[in-house]
Design an enzyme around this catalytic site. Structure first.
Site, PDB file in Angstrom:
ATOM      1  N   GLU A   1      30.346  61.808 -14.790  1.00 50.70           N
ATOM      2  CA  GLU A   1      28.881  61.141 -15.052  1.00 50.70           C
ATOM      3  C   GLU A   1      28.284  61.799 -13.509  1.00 50.70           C
ATOM      4  O   GLU A   1      29.206  62.144 -12.475  1.00 50.70           O
ATOM      5  CB  GLU A   1      28.598  59.846 -14.856  1.00 50.70           C
TER       6      GLU A   1
ATOM      7  N   CYS B   1      23.582  62.164  -7.066  1.00 50.35           N
ATOM      8  CA  CYS B   1      25.215  61.211  -6.970  1.00 50.35           C
ATOM      9  C   CYS B   1      26.680  62.364  -7.573  1.00 50.35           C
ATOM     10  O   CYS B   1      26.023  62.475  -8.658  1.00 50.35           O
ATOM     11  CB  CYS B   1      24.999  60.215  -6.931  1.00 50.35           C
TER      12      CYS B   1
ATOM     13  N   CYS C   1      39.614  57.414 -11.016  1.00 47.20           N
ATOM     14  CA  CYS C   1      40.388  57.274  -9.423  1.00 47.20           C
ATOM     15  C   CYS C   1      41.284  56.366  -9.693  1.00 47.20           C
ATOM     16  O   CYS C   1      41.785  55.268 -10.356  1.00 47.20           O
ATOM     17  CB  CYS C   1      38.894  56.529  -8.820  1.00 47.20           C
TER      18      CYS C   1
ATOM     19  N   CYS D   1      39.947  49.789  -6.314  1.00 51.06           N
ATOM     20  CA  CYS D   1      39.089  48.779  -5.875  1.00 51.06           C
ATOM     21  C   CYS D   1      38.553  47.911  -7.191  1.00 51.06           C
ATOM     22  O   CYS D   1      38.111  48.434  -7.726  1.00 51.06           O
ATOM     23  CB  CYS D   1      37.778  49.380  -5.334  1.00 51.06           C
TER      24      CYS D   1
ATOM     25  N   CYS E   1      34.843  47.643  -8.920  1.00 57.67           N
ATOM     26  CA  CYS E   1      35.044  49.505  -9.127  1.00 57.67           C
ATOM     27  C   CYS E   1      35.057  49.782 -11.072  1.00 57.67           C
ATOM     28  O   CYS E   1      36.155  49.683 -11.447  1.00 57.67           O
ATOM     29  CB  CYS E   1      35.337  51.070  -8.103  1.00 57.67           C
TER      30      CYS E   1
ATOM     31  N   GLY F   1      35.338  58.934  -8.243  1.00 61.16           N
ATOM     32  CA  GLY F   1      37.249  59.236  -7.462  1.00 61.16           C
ATOM     33  C   GLY F   1      36.744  59.057  -5.996  1.00 61.16           C
ATOM     34  O   GLY F   1      35.633  59.058  -5.149  1.00 61.16           O
ATOM     35  N   GLU F   2      37.524  59.165  -5.400  1.00 57.54           N
ATOM     36  CA  GLU F   2      37.366  59.782  -3.735  1.00 57.54           C
ATOM     37  C   GLU F   2      37.721  61.018  -3.525  1.00 57.54           C
ATOM     38  O   GLU F   2      38.843  61.764  -3.273  1.00 57.54           O
ATOM     39  CB  GLU F   2      38.884  59.312  -3.298  1.00 57.54           C
TER      40      GLU F   2
ATOM     41  N   SER G   1      31.482  59.612   1.360  1.00 57.63           N
ATOM     42  CA  SER G   1      31.525  58.631   0.979  1.00 57.63           C
ATOM     43  C   SER G   1      33.156  58.148   0.895  1.00 57.63           C
ATOM     44  O   SER G   1      33.815  58.627   0.140  1.00 57.63           O
ATOM     45  CB  SER G   1      31.229  57.991  -0.759  1.00 57.63           C
TER      46      SER G   1
ATOM     47  N   SER H   1      33.056  53.088   2.730  1.00 59.48           N
ATOM     48  CA  SER H   1      33.685  51.819   1.858  1.00 59.48           C
ATOM     49  C   SER H   1      33.981  50.693   2.287  1.00 59.48           C
ATOM     50  O   SER H   1      34.652  50.766   2.525  1.00 59.48           O
ATOM     51  CB  SER H   1      33.412  52.238   0.261  1.00 59.48           C
TER      52      SER H   1
ATOM     53  N   HIS I   1      32.778  46.755   2.315  1.00 60.21           N
ATOM     54  CA  HIS I   1      33.581  45.914   1.582  1.00 60.21           C
ATOM     55  C   HIS I   1      33.715  44.091   1.785  1.00 60.21           C
ATOM     56  O   HIS I   1      34.381  43.475   0.846  1.00 60.21           O
ATOM     57  CB  HIS I   1      34.021  46.210  -0.190  1.00 60.21           C
TER      58      HIS I   1
ATOM     59  N   ASN J   1      26.930  45.269  -8.760  1.00 66.12           N
ATOM     60  CA  ASN J   1      26.283  46.003 -10.202  1.00 66.12           C
ATOM     61  C   ASN J   1      27.097  46.038 -11.496  1.00 66.12           C
ATOM     62  O   ASN J   1      28.244  46.228 -11.365  1.00 66.12           O
ATOM     63  CB  ASN J   1      26.099  47.138 -10.424  1.00 66.12           C
TER      64      ASN J   1
ATOM     65  N   CYS K   1      25.053  52.139  -8.968  1.00 59.64           N
ATOM     66  CA  CYS K   1      25.868  51.905  -7.521  1.00 59.64           C
ATOM     67  C   CYS K   1      27.671  51.104  -8.395  1.00 59.64           C
ATOM     68  O   CYS K   1      27.634  49.735  -8.770  1.00 59.64           O
ATOM     69  CB  CYS K   1      26.501  51.525  -6.251  1.00 59.64           C
TER      70      CYS K   1
END
Length: 372
Positions: free
Chosen positions: A90, A103, A110, A114, A117, A171-172, A203, A225, A227, A302, A345
């Site tokens: 996406e 984005c 991924c 996390c 996510c 993904g990272e 990111s 990131s 958190h 979210n 996000c």
């Protein structure tokens, strides 16, 4: 067939040399391909006919195939792209006054798991190629009906629809280093999209060796990131912290700023109700980042199905931001965009055939299970 979207200018120059063509021909094709959004070699009118014939025989310009185009009530647009073998990624376009941000995804799924996510819950299949990464920008420009405009000579963007690109999708990025950096070079190249390094952001969850390598090879704006304000909490939310703990991550951020196009690192901080949103957590963040020039982007969580987490009340987010600001830290709260089409996000999930086979990916995993 060679997909020319996989090539940055250096690799395109090398390939054209093998064809017996002069360097300026590679630059011509690069401009047609990216600045004009052209995928038809015969339409490249100032390219020699003999070269066009060679290109037709050996090459193509092939972005990922579009599966779905979703438009949010707030103008956010999300595309689902087919990358083959039952995988889809996406891409999200966020229009705002004075800027348009794309984005972009860098992997199908991924592997970093996390806890909060949606992408991580789907597992991991593979890295995206350079062409699949840059193809998202190529197609977005085409689907938005946008020509690539340039700088006006005084540092101002000149009518560009997509003015900023952030690698914050699925993904990272830094675990797909080679392909991501090649795509970054195309984004920055004046023969292609000509974006400023300040307008392209990578990111990362904090892959310390790759942060150092990016600093040397292609420094762009960096978002980390974060958190959590301590290792114990971050270990639970982000398993990568067990390999690269906060002390090492902060040191890498300080090193990165020696070459970065901006004089600060952006720390992204997803706020989870009752987990990382207390006054004590805010004060601990101040202590943690004291020696790192930074700003904070606070992201109210979210929700997605079975996440096990909740968004904090708006007042809690305001109070948290206020503590950071009182200390002199810039803290912005990200406005939720596109959540009615699952484009906000943390909500990007696409479609992934998981090859990771990791323990703990069950979508019914609750917050209590994460912290047990």
């Amino acid at each position: 067939m060679f997909n020319l979207l996989d090539y940055d200018l250096d690799t395109l120059l090398a390939w054209f040399s093998e064809l017996g063509e002069k360097p300026f021909r590679a630059r011509q094709v690069m401009r047609w391909m990216h600045r004009e959004g052209c995928d038809d070699f015969d339409a490249m009118t100032d390219v020699a006919k003999a070269l066009r014939a060679k290109l037709r025989e050996q090459a193509e310009i092939r972005p990922p195939a579009l599966l779905r185009d979703s438009l949010s009530s707030d103008g956010t647009r999300k595309w689902l792209f087919d990358i083959g073998d039952a995988n889809a990624v996406e891409t999200v376009f966020i229009p705002e006054a004075g800027r348009g941000t794309l984005c972009v995804s860098s992997q199908a799924g991924c592997a970093l798991d996390c806890a909060f996510c949606a992408t991580g819950r789907q597992g991991f299949n593979r890295n995206l190629s350079t062409g699949e990464i840059i193809g998202q920008l190529w197609l977005a420009n085409k689907l938005l009906g946008a020509a690539v405009a340039g700088d006006d000579g005084e540092g101002r963007d000149n009518g560009r629809v997509i003015s900023n690109v952030v690698l914050m999708g699925m993904g990272e990025p830094l675990t797909n280093f080679e392909n991501v950096v090649a795509a970054l070079r195309v984004m920055l190249d004046d023969h292609a999209y000509g974006l400023s390094r300040r307008r392209v952001t990578v990111s990362t969850v904090g892959i310390v060796p790759a942060i150092d390598r990016l600093r040397e090879e292609c420094p762009v704006a960096l978002a980390v990131s974060l958190h959590a304000s301590d290792d114990a909490l971050r270990d639970r939310l982000m398993p990568i912290n067990r390999k690269y703990p906060l002390r090492d991550l902060m040191a890498a951020c300080r090193r990165y700023l020696e070459r970065a196009p901006r004089d600060f690192v952006t720390f992204e901080y997803v706020m989870l109700d009752g987990v990382n949103d207390s006054d004590a957590h805010a004060r601990a963040l101040i202590a943690l980042t004291r020696d790192v020039p930074c700003k904070f982007n606070l992201i109210p969580f979210n929700p997605f199905p079975f996440s096990g987490f909740a968004r904090p009340p708006a007042r809690r987010v305001r109070d948290f931001a206020g503590i950071l600001r009182d200390f002199g830290i810039i803290a912005t709260t990200r406005k939720t965009r596109g959540d009615d089409v699952a484009a906000a996000c943390g909500q990007l999930a696409g479609k992934v055939r998981d090859k990771a086979r990791r323990v703990g990916l069950c979508p019914l995993q609750t917050m209590e299970e994460v912290f047990s």
